[in-house]
Motif scaffolding. Structure first.
Motif, short mmCIF file in Angstrom:
data_model
loop_
_atom_site.label_atom_id
_atom_site.label_comp_id
_atom_site.label_asym_id
_atom_site.label_seq_id
_atom_site.Cartn_x
_atom_site.Cartn_y
_atom_site.Cartn_z
N GLU A 248 0.82 -1.15 0.06
CA GLU A 248 0.00 0.10 -0.04
C GLU A 248 0.90 1.31 -0.10
O GLU A 248 0.41 2.10 -0.47
CB GLU A 248 -0.88 0.09 1.00
CG GLU A 248 -1.92 -1.06 1.12
CD GLU A 248 -3.05 -1.23 2.18
OE1 GLU A 248 -2.87 -0.70 3.35
OE2 GLU A 248 -3.96 -1.75 2.13
N ALA A 249 1.88 1.18 0.67
CA ALA A 249 2.90 2.24 0.64
C ALA A 249 3.49 2.60 -0.90
O ALA A 249 3.36 3.84 -1.23
CB ALA A 249 4.20 2.09 1.67
N SER A 250 3.57 1.41 -1.42
CA SER A 250 4.19 1.70 -2.92
C SER A 250 3.02 2.16 -3.84
O SER A 250 3.38 3.16 -4.72
CB SER A 250 4.55 0.25 -3.45
OG SER A 250 4.87 0.32 -5.00
N ARG A 251 1.93 1.55 -3.77
CA ARG A 251 0.69 2.22 -4.39
C ARG A 251 0.33 3.47 -4.33
O ARG A 251 -0.42 4.15 -5.05
CB ARG A 251 -0.44 1.02 -4.43
CG ARG A 251 -0.19 -0.14 -5.07
CD ARG A 251 -0.43 -0.20 -6.38
NE ARG A 251 -1.91 -0.10 -6.74
CZ ARG A 251 -2.17 -0.03 -7.85
NH1 ARG A 251 -1.46 0.26 -9.03
NH2 ARG A 251 -3.42 -0.41 -8.29
N GLU A 559 0.67 -7.74 -15.94
CA GLU A 559 1.20 -6.55 -15.10
C GLU A 559 1.84 -5.53 -15.91
O GLU A 559 1.54 -4.36 -15.86
CB GLU A 559 1.95 -6.69 -13.75
CG GLU A 559 2.97 -7.53 -14.08
CD GLU A 559 4.11 -7.11 -12.80
OE1 GLU A 559 3.73 -6.64 -11.81
OE2 GLU A 559 5.47 -7.56 -12.95
N TYR A 560 2.78 -6.18 -17.09
CA TYR A 560 3.56 -5.29 -18.02
C TYR A 560 2.31 -4.72 -18.93
O TYR A 560 2.53 -3.75 -18.99
CB TYR A 560 4.33 -6.18 -18.64
CG TYR A 560 4.85 -5.65 -19.81
CD1 TYR A 560 5.71 -4.45 -19.75
CD2 TYR A 560 4.13 -6.01 -20.95
CE1 TYR A 560 6.26 -3.68 -20.96
CE2 TYR A 560 4.83 -5.30 -22.22
CZ TYR A 560 5.46 -4.10 -22.24
OH TYR A 560 5.93 -3.64 -23.33
N LEU A 561 1.55 -5.54 -19.44
CA LEU A 561 0.55 -5.19 -20.32
C LEU A 561 -0.26 -4.11 -19.94
O LEU A 561 -0.62 -3.05 -20.49
CB LEU A 561 -0.33 -6.43 -21.02
CG LEU A 561 0.49 -7.27 -21.93
CD1 LEU A 561 -0.46 -8.40 -21.94
CD2 LEU A 561 0.91 -6.81 -23.09
N ALA A 562 -0.85 -4.13 -18.50
CA ALA A 562 -1.51 -3.22 -18.09
C ALA A 562 -0.77 -1.91 -17.99
O ALA A 562 -1.42 -0.59 -18.22
CB ALA A 562 -1.92 -3.61 -16.40
N ALA A 563 0.50 -1.79 -17.66
CA ALA A 563 1.03 -0.44 -17.61
C ALA A 563 1.30 0.06 -19.16
O ALA A 563 0.99 1.16 -19.41
CB ALA A 563 2.61 -0.80 -17.25
N SER A 564 1.43 -0.92 -20.06
CA SER A 564 1.45 -0.59 -21.61
C SER A 564 0.25 0.07 -22.06
O SER A 564 0.16 1.09 -22.55
CB SER A 564 1.93 -1.69 -22.34
OG SER A 564 3.21 -2.17 -22.06
N THR A 601 -5.78 -8.41 -8.19
CA THR A 601 -4.97 -9.23 -7.64
C THR A 601 -3.52 -9.19 -8.37
O THR A 601 -2.53 -9.50 -8.08
CB THR A 601 -5.25 -10.50 -7.32
OG1 THR A 601 -5.82 -11.08 -8.54
CG2 THR A 601 -6.25 -10.76 -6.17
N VAL A 602 -3.81 -8.51 -9.67
CA VAL A 602 -2.53 -8.13 -10.67
C VAL A 602 -2.54 -6.94 -10.76
O VAL A 602 -3.05 -6.38 -12.17
CB VAL A 602 -2.84 -8.87 -11.96
CG1 VAL A 602 -1.60 -8.92 -12.74
CG2 VAL A 602 -3.10 -10.69 -11.33
N PRO A 603 -1.98 -5.99 -10.09
CA PRO A 603 -2.09 -4.44 -10.26
C PRO A 603 -1.06 -4.19 -11.48
O PRO A 603 -0.29 -5.01 -11.83
CB PRO A 603 -1.52 -3.99 -8.87
CG PRO A 603 -0.78 -5.03 -8.31
CD PRO A 603 -1.40 -6.22 -8.94
N THR A 604 -1.31 -3.18 -12.18
CA THR A 604 -0.47 -2.65 -13.30
C THR A 604 0.98 -2.54 -12.36
O THR A 604 1.27 -1.96 -11.27
CB THR A 604 -0.80 -1.40 -13.74
OG1 THR A 604 0.17 -0.77 -14.61
CG2 THR A 604 -1.15 -0.25 -12.51
N ARG A 605 1.97 -2.85 -13.22
CA ARG A 605 3.55 -2.45 -12.84
C ARG A 605 3.69 -1.34 -12.32
O ARG A 605 4.51 -1.17 -11.42
CB ARG A 605 4.39 -3.06 -13.87
CG ARG A 605 5.78 -3.27 -13.27
CD ARG A 605 6.74 -4.05 -14.27
NE ARG A 605 8.14 -4.17 -14.13
CZ ARG A 605 8.59 -4.84 -13.09
NH1 ARG A 605 7.66 -5.63 -12.40
NH2 ARG A 605 9.95 -4.76 -12.81
N TYR A 606 3.14 -0.15 -12.89
CA TYR A 606 3.30 1.16 -12.64
C TYR A 606 1.93 1.64 -12.55
O TYR A 606 1.29 1.73 -13.81
CB TYR A 606 4.18 1.93 -13.52
CG TYR A 606 5.69 1.20 -13.53
CD1 TYR A 606 6.58 1.50 -12.71
CD2 TYR A 606 5.91 0.25 -14.54
CE1 TYR A 606 7.88 0.96 -12.51
CE2 TYR A 606 7.41 -0.22 -14.53
CZ TYR A 606 8.14 0.21 -13.83
OH TYR A 606 9.55 -0.39 -13.68
#
Length: 691
Positions: A248-251, A559-564, A601-606
């Motif tokens: 949660e700190a990261s997000r 997670e990578y595709l979500a960021a893309s 459960t699979v958040p975007t990498r960024y």
């Protein structure tokens, strides 16, 4: 013109050190401002002489002269930008704030110079009649396109507007990175009770203790955050509440309000980029970027992402079922009520599945990945195996930070190729992530060789303890060294094409290929030895390690595709559409939902507010480039895996891919190495997306 700068300024003349390594022992903060000012003046005068030349425009007096210009400015900015990212003291940050918009304005003035563009255009129009080499003709074509996309054919009103937009965008990029770095430091998780760190190796616990002491918190433990959403320790920490705190700190970076909030910076950047694209005749910023890419169009990029998203999500959902079954089984065995697996649990239970199904315990593997041995007996060994390179320590030379290690690089015939510098450890004044850059890049025009550096963010162990790499850190080192090889082995005539100066959705290809040597049997057997006993990693473990690489690919791909997708969603907006977006978090959720990638459960990498690649790292509308390059990578790796002679294949890869740098069209280079166009099938097989 160098008389504009005092002779005792270390930037006043080329460095006398080997390969023109910057003289860091002499460089002080006060040297930058006068050197940049002198660099501006000298470069302006050189360009004015080219643009105002009354002789008929030729390759030599226009294109080649432009390639020779700006030497002093390049010399100082290469060092300045290295420090703004790797050693950003308050004094360096202040200089960055002052000069960032002015640097943007300086290069705008060159790109928008009507007389200069007119001369470039005249050479371009007659390029096929000038008897140019293939590299020279391609250089003319590249410069004409780049100047046109930069706004060289705008009228004066348009150019004035563009200059203002570019300066504002440069300031926003600086603000975004600075906010992110500050918020990342502020949100480092402080732990009072060491029992909450159960599961970590003793070296990691001591690393957290040292980080706390360095931050003025003796007796406590400080968990610093990486650039991406997750954290390598989430795979080991048994204490679920601490996993949740870290996640949660990261997000929460950049969305908490206050001085370091990045939401308005994101909105402002997106709006200004859309306005700039429209001014240049494009529907969106993504269309502008795609016009100078290997992909060629936004439609092609969207199609690639859609093709991969459906099977990636399907595989991630299957993986989730397996993980949830493990949670339920363990909770019932302990007499506890099962809980629904959350994003901060994924890595922890995935690691247990990896141990159960593949008998691979990544924490237990770390003693076999001691950093210095990995570097010499793994990374350097692979480069020797493939290309015949050797690396000699240069302890007499100093890098941009005292912890830097410097090596002189020699070709198989003993010829010196340049210097390689490694800056391994995390620092609070170093931005997150990992990267490669150069102080000097090989080119024949100016007779220069390469000085390249890799920057990572490995936590520094306590004094006297070994640096044991995680699997991710190991992969990152091999990856970034692949970029370094691209710089070291490039052999071009013109600076414009040196090393990694290639199209952005091609640049990751060589570095991705270099990752394969991390688990290649010959290489792995040479470096994977226990740091205490010297025992090699058992053969069965390394076979399992290779097999386990296919595990969890649904999660990693999704997670990578979500960021893309998020990157493209922001940058496909028209100015009108961008002006209507007011809620960063909601826009992000809507974009991911539309793509079928909104998985709790699979958040975007960024997430947007800490997506430094696209809001502070030059990858806007280009993060897709990793997967685009991986198509070339996966096809090339299959060639290496079936090769009877690794050295011969490595030499062919060197000649076809690495040496040309950006001097030829990427598709031609790939076709030359593979013997055909790259198929997507090897990528689908690698990521388990073909079933």
């Amino acid at each position: 013109m160098t008389g504009l700068l005092a002779a005792d300024n270390p930037f006043a003349s080329p460095s006398p050190l080997p390969y023109e390594l910057p003289p860091f022992e002499q460089i002080q903060v006060e040297h930058f401002a006068p050197a940049i000012e002198a660099g501006f003046a000298e470069h302006r005068a050189e360009v004015a002489a080219i643009a105002g030349n009354t002789a008929e425009a030729s390759f030599e007096n226009t294109i080649e002269a432009l390639e020779r210009s700006g030497e002093l400015l390049d010399r100082v900015l290469e060092v300045f930008f290295a420090l703004t990212s790797s050693d950003a003291t308050p004094e360096i940050e202040a200089l960055e704030t002052e000069f960032s918009p002015r640097i943007a304005a300086h290069y705008d003035a060159i790109s928008l110079d009507a007389e200069l563009y007119d001369r470039i255009r005249k050479v371009y129009d007659q390029r096929e009649q000038l008897g140019l080499t293939s590299e020279q003709q391609y250089l003319v074509e590249r410069l004409e396109l780049e100047f046109r996309l930069a706004g060289a054919n705008l009228d004066e009103t348009g150019k004035s507007t563009l200059k203002e937009l570019n300066q504002l965008l440069a300031s926003l990029d600086t603000r975004f990175v600075r906010n992110l770095q500050a918020d990342t430091n502020d949100l480092a998780v402080v732990v009072d009770d060491p029992s909450a760190l159960a599961g970590l190796a003793e070296s990691e616990v001591q690393s957290a203790a040292s980080a706390a002491t360095d931050a003025g918190l003796p007796g406590k433990y400080r968990v610093t955050l990486p650039l991406y959403t997750g954290h390598p320790w989430l795979a080991q920490l048994r204490h679920r509440p601490l996993r949740q705190r870290i996640f949660e700190a990261s997000r929460s970076r950049g969305v908490r309000g206050g001085d370091h909030d990045n939401q308005q910076t994101v909105l402002d950047s997106v709006r200004l980029r859309a306005q700039k694209a429209q001014l240049l005749g494009f529907k969106s910023h993504a269309d502008l970027v795609a016009a100078n890419s290997t992909a060629g169009s936004v439609a092609a990029i969207d199609e690639r992402l859609r093709t991969l998203a459906v099977p990636a999500v399907r595989n991630a959902e299957r993986e989730l079922q397996v993980l949830q079954e493990l949670v339920d089984e363990q909770q019932r065995a302990e007499g506890e009520e099962p809980f629904e697996l959350a994003a901060w649990d994924w890595a922890y239970y995935a690691e247990q599945i990896r141990e159960r199904d593949f008998q691979v315990d990544e924490a237990a593997l770390r003693p076999y990945f001691e950093a210095d041995r990995v570097l010499h007996n793994g990374v350097f060994f692979a480069a020797n195996l493939l290309y015949g390179l050797t690396f000699e320590p240069r302890e007499d030379l100093v890098g941009h930070h005292p912890e830097c290690k410097i090596f002189e690089v020699f070709d198989a015939d003993g010829t010196g190729l340049g210097l390689y510098i490694l800056d391994l450890y995390a620092r609070d004044i170093k931005r997150g992530g990992a990267w490669m850059s150069t102080y000097r890049q090989q080119n024949e025009l100016n007779g220069q060789a390469t000085v390249v550096f890799n920057v990572l963010n490995v936590p520094r162990p306590p004094q006297g303890s070994p640096t044991l790499l995680t699997f991710d850190e190991l992969e990152t080192l091999f990856h970034e060294f692949g970029h370094a090889l691209h710089g070291l082995l490039a052999h071009v005539t013109y600076p414009h094409f040196g090393g990694t100066n290639v199209l952005r959705d091609f640049v990751e290809f060589p570095s991705q290929v270099n990752e394969m040597w991390m688990t290649h049997p010959t290489v792995l057997a040479n470096y994977a030895r226990h740091y205490e006993t010297g025992e090699p990693l058992p053969e069965e473990q390394f076979a399992k390690l290779r097999a386990a690489k296919a595990f969890n690919q649904g999660f990693m791909t999704a997670e990578y595709l979500a960021a893309s997708v998020l990157d493209m969603a922001w940058h496909k907006l028209s100015p009108q559409e961008a002006a209507e977006v007011t809620d960063v978090v909601q826009f992000e959720r809507d974009a991911l939902a539309e793509a079928g990638l909104l998985l709790e459960t699979v958040p975007t990498r960024y997430s947007s507010t800490y997506f430094q690649h696209i809001f502070g790292g030059g990858y806007s509308a280009g993060y897709y480039g990793y997967i685009w390059s991986e198509v070339f990578d996966a096809a090339s790796v299959e060639v290496f895996e079936t090769a009877e002679d690794i050295r011969a294949t490595g030499e062919r890869f060197r000649r076809s891919i690495l040496e040309p740098g950006g001097s030829r069209r990427p598709q031609e280079l790939v076709r030359e190495f593979l013997g055909a166009d790259a198929s997507i099938q090897p990528l689908l097989r690698r990521r388990g997306l073909d079933n």
